[in-house]
Write a protein that holds these residues in place. Structure first.
Motif, mmCIF file in Angstrom:
data_model
loop_
_atom_site.group_PDB
_atom_site.id
_atom_site.type_symbol
_atom_site.label_atom_id
_atom_site.label_comp_id
_atom_site.label_asym_id
_atom_site.label_seq_id
_atom_site.Cartn_x
_atom_site.Cartn_y
_atom_site.Cartn_z
ATOM 1 N N ALA A 40 -16.141 -4.381 -8.142
ATOM 2 C CA ALA A 40 -17.495 -5.927 -8.051
ATOM 3 C C ALA A 40 -17.769 -5.992 -6.246
ATOM 4 O O ALA A 40 -16.938 -6.159 -5.819
ATOM 5 N N PRO A 41 -19.308 -5.977 -6.295
ATOM 6 C CA PRO A 41 -19.531 -6.407 -4.838
ATOM 7 C C PRO A 41 -18.295 -7.745 -4.218
ATOM 8 O O PRO A 41 -18.941 -8.204 -4.770
ATOM 9 N N THR A 42 -18.313 -7.537 -3.674
ATOM 10 C CA THR A 42 -17.738 -8.094 -2.707
ATOM 11 C C THR A 42 -16.454 -9.159 -2.999
ATOM 12 O O THR A 42 -15.694 -10.047 -2.743
ATOM 13 N N LYS A 43 -16.095 -8.252 -3.580
ATOM 14 C CA LYS A 43 -14.792 -8.902 -4.369
ATOM 15 C C LYS A 43 -13.775 -8.264 -4.355
ATOM 16 O O LYS A 43 -13.714 -6.742 -3.970
ATOM 17 N N GLU A 44 -12.363 -8.086 -4.922
ATOM 18 C CA GLU A 44 -11.366 -7.048 -4.042
ATOM 19 C C GLU A 44 -11.530 -5.748 -5.556
ATOM 20 O O GLU A 44 -11.704 -6.387 -6.745
ATOM 21 N N ARG A 45 -10.492 -4.493 -5.837
ATOM 22 C CA ARG A 45 -10.126 -4.106 -6.728
ATOM 23 C C ARG A 45 -9.247 -4.724 -7.319
ATOM 24 O O ARG A 45 -8.102 -5.035 -6.718
ATOM 25 N N GLU A 46 -10.007 -4.857 -8.721
ATOM 26 C CA GLU A 46 -8.286 -4.530 -9.644
ATOM 27 C C GLU A 46 -8.518 -3.746 -10.659
ATOM 28 O O GLU A 46 -9.542 -2.940 -11.056
ATOM 29 N N LEU A 47 -7.457 -4.102 -11.337
ATOM 30 C CA LEU A 47 -6.626 -3.432 -12.959
ATOM 31 C C LEU A 47 -7.615 -3.153 -14.030
ATOM 32 O O LEU A 47 -7.648 -4.734 -14.252
ATOM 33 N N ILE A 48 -8.094 -2.762 -14.279
ATOM 34 C CA ILE A 48 -8.458 -2.661 -15.894
ATOM 35 C C ILE A 48 -7.297 -2.536 -17.291
ATOM 36 O O ILE A 48 -6.826 -3.068 -17.466
ATOM 37 N N ALA A 49 -6.615 -1.181 -16.532
ATOM 38 C CA ALA A 49 -6.246 -0.520 -18.051
ATOM 39 C C ALA A 49 -4.956 0.575 -16.606
ATOM 40 O O ALA A 49 -5.399 1.344 -15.604
ATOM 41 N N TYR A 50 -3.854 0.915 -17.573
ATOM 42 C CA TYR A 50 -2.665 2.297 -17.105
ATOM 43 C C TYR A 50 -2.653 2.276 -17.806
ATOM 44 O O TYR A 50 -1.728 2.160 -19.521
ATOM 45 N N ILE A 51 -1.950 3.701 -17.990
ATOM 46 C CA ILE A 51 -1.776 4.217 -19.287
ATOM 47 C C ILE A 51 -0.030 5.166 -18.917
ATOM 48 O O ILE A 51 -0.413 6.020 -17.698
ATOM 49 N N SER A 52 0.470 5.120 -19.759
ATOM 50 C CA SER A 52 2.229 5.847 -19.206
ATOM 51 C C SER A 52 1.561 8.023 -19.214
ATOM 52 O O SER A 52 0.850 8.587 -19.614
ATOM 53 N N TYR A 53 2.912 8.246 -18.874
ATOM 54 C CA TYR A 53 2.010 10.081 -18.744
ATOM 55 C C TYR A 53 2.272 10.655 -20.004
ATOM 56 O O TYR A 53 1.229 11.692 -20.117
ATOM 57 N N GLY A 102 2.239 4.457 -11.655
ATOM 58 C CA GLY A 102 1.579 3.590 -12.470
ATOM 59 C C GLY A 102 1.687 2.331 -12.078
ATOM 60 O O GLY A 102 2.836 1.826 -11.324
ATOM 61 N N GLY A 103 1.115 1.177 -12.799
ATOM 62 C CA GLY A 103 1.467 0.172 -12.107
ATOM 63 C C GLY A 103 -0.486 -1.320 -12.029
ATOM 64 O O GLY A 103 -1.074 -0.046 -12.186
ATOM 65 N N ALA A 104 0.296 -1.952 -11.883
ATOM 66 C CA ALA A 104 -1.397 -2.911 -11.215
ATOM 67 C C ALA A 104 -1.765 -3.271 -10.097
ATOM 68 O O ALA A 104 -2.327 -3.690 -10.194
ATOM 69 N N TYR A 105 -1.335 -2.534 -8.909
ATOM 70 C CA TYR A 105 -1.782 -2.648 -7.305
ATOM 71 C C TYR A 105 -2.199 -1.021 -7.502
ATOM 72 O O TYR A 105 -1.273 0.110 -7.553
ATOM 73 N N SER A 106 -3.015 -0.797 -6.379
ATOM 74 C CA SER A 106 -3.672 -0.294 -5.955
ATOM 75 C C SER A 106 -2.985 1.076 -5.474
ATOM 76 O O SER A 106 -2.977 2.231 -5.116
ATOM 77 N N ARG A 107 -1.990 0.449 -4.818
ATOM 78 C CA ARG A 107 -0.627 1.328 -3.646
ATOM 79 C C ARG A 107 -0.002 1.509 -4.521
ATOM 80 O O ARG A 107 0.857 2.688 -4.002
ATOM 81 N N GLU A 108 0.117 1.490 -5.577
ATOM 82 C CA GLU A 108 0.824 2.637 -6.963
ATOM 83 C C GLU A 108 0.316 3.444 -6.981
ATOM 84 O O GLU A 108 0.335 4.535 -7.822
ATOM 85 N N TYR A 109 -0.760 3.852 -6.521
ATOM 86 C CA TYR A 109 -1.801 4.720 -6.718
ATOM 87 C C TYR A 109 -1.869 5.680 -5.771
ATOM 88 O O TYR A 109 -2.858 6.001 -4.492
ATOM 89 N N ALA A 110 -1.153 7.359 -5.514
ATOM 90 C CA ALA A 110 -1.785 7.465 -4.592
ATOM 91 C C ALA A 110 -3.232 8.790 -4.422
ATOM 92 O O ALA A 110 -3.612 8.981 -3.653
ATOM 93 N N TYR A 111 -3.934 8.396 -5.667
ATOM 94 C CA TYR A 111 -4.601 9.916 -5.581
ATOM 95 C C TYR A 111 -5.919 8.498 -6.592
ATOM 96 O O TYR A 111 -5.677 8.169 -7.576
ATOM 97 N N TRP A 112 -7.313 9.175 -6.092
ATOM 98 C CA TRP A 112 -8.455 8.411 -6.869
ATOM 99 C C TRP A 112 -9.507 9.518 -6.778
ATOM 100 O O TRP A 112 -9.786 10.195 -6.297
ATOM 101 N N GLY A 113 -10.703 8.795 -7.784
ATOM 102 C CA GLY A 113 -11.460 9.746 -7.719
ATOM 103 C C GLY A 113 -12.542 8.568 -7.438
ATOM 104 O O GLY A 113 -12.344 7.667 -6.202
ATOM 105 N N GLN A 114 -14.401 9.142 -7.513
ATOM 106 C CA GLN A 114 -15.045 8.393 -6.330
ATOM 107 C C GLN A 114 -15.757 7.668 -6.663
ATOM 108 O O GLN A 114 -16.275 6.776 -6.380
ATOM 109 N N GLY A 115 -14.961 7.197 -8.473
ATOM 110 C CA GLY A 115 -15.755 6.004 -8.945
ATOM 111 C C GLY A 115 -17.194 6.292 -9.508
ATOM 112 O O GLY A 115 -17.954 7.489 -9.421
ATOM 113 N N THR A 116 -17.418 5.297 -10.915
ATOM 114 C CA THR A 116 -19.166 5.684 -10.945
ATOM 115 C C THR A 116 -19.492 4.685 -11.505
ATOM 116 O O THR A 116 -19.122 3.265 -11.399
#
Length: 122
Positions: A40-53, A102-116
């Motif tokens: 959200a504007p002015t906020k840090e990126r936060e995890l919502i959920a993640y799912i295993s392989y 996977g995991g709760a932190y952004s640094r644990e993900y190598a690839y990202w979409g552009q966002g919606t």
């Protein structure tokens, strides 16, 4: 490389629902854990959920438990986020991400979409 493209965002009234999709291409989708984040504007990126392989294990942030559901279809190379009972505070840009563990932190993900963008009106 993995390319990720989110879709399904938009404007919805409080209490409504949206289903986000994230289509993957490139390397084998089923080799990656997948996560949904938001910022959200002015906020840090936060995890919502993640799912295993395989989709057999999921994790949710407390603020979405019981409202959002993450799922994946490895035949379609797609991960989903079903969002119900949306609140104005859910307004944010939503991103999907792929990581080897996977995991709760952004640094644990190598690839990202552009966002919606998801906007929830009161």
């Amino acid at each position: 490389q993995v390319q990720l493209v989110e879709s399904g965002g938009g404007l919805v009234q409080a209490g409504g629902s949206l289903r986000l999709s994230c289509a993957a291409s490139g390397r084998t989708f089923s080799n990656y854990a997948m996560g949904w984040f938001r910022q959200a504007p002015t906020k840090e990126r936060e995890l919502i959920a993640y799912i295993s392989y395989s989709g057999g294990w999921t994790y949710y942030a407390d603020f979405v438990k019981g409202r959002f559901t993450i799922s994946r279809d490895n035949r379609k190379n797609t991960v989903y986020l079903q969002m119900n009972s949306l609140k104005p505070e859910d307004t944010a840009v939503y991103y999907c991400a792929a990581g080897s563990t996977g995991g709760a932190y952004s640094r644990e993900y190598a690839y990202w979409g552009q966002g919606t963008q998801v906007t929830v009106s009161s």
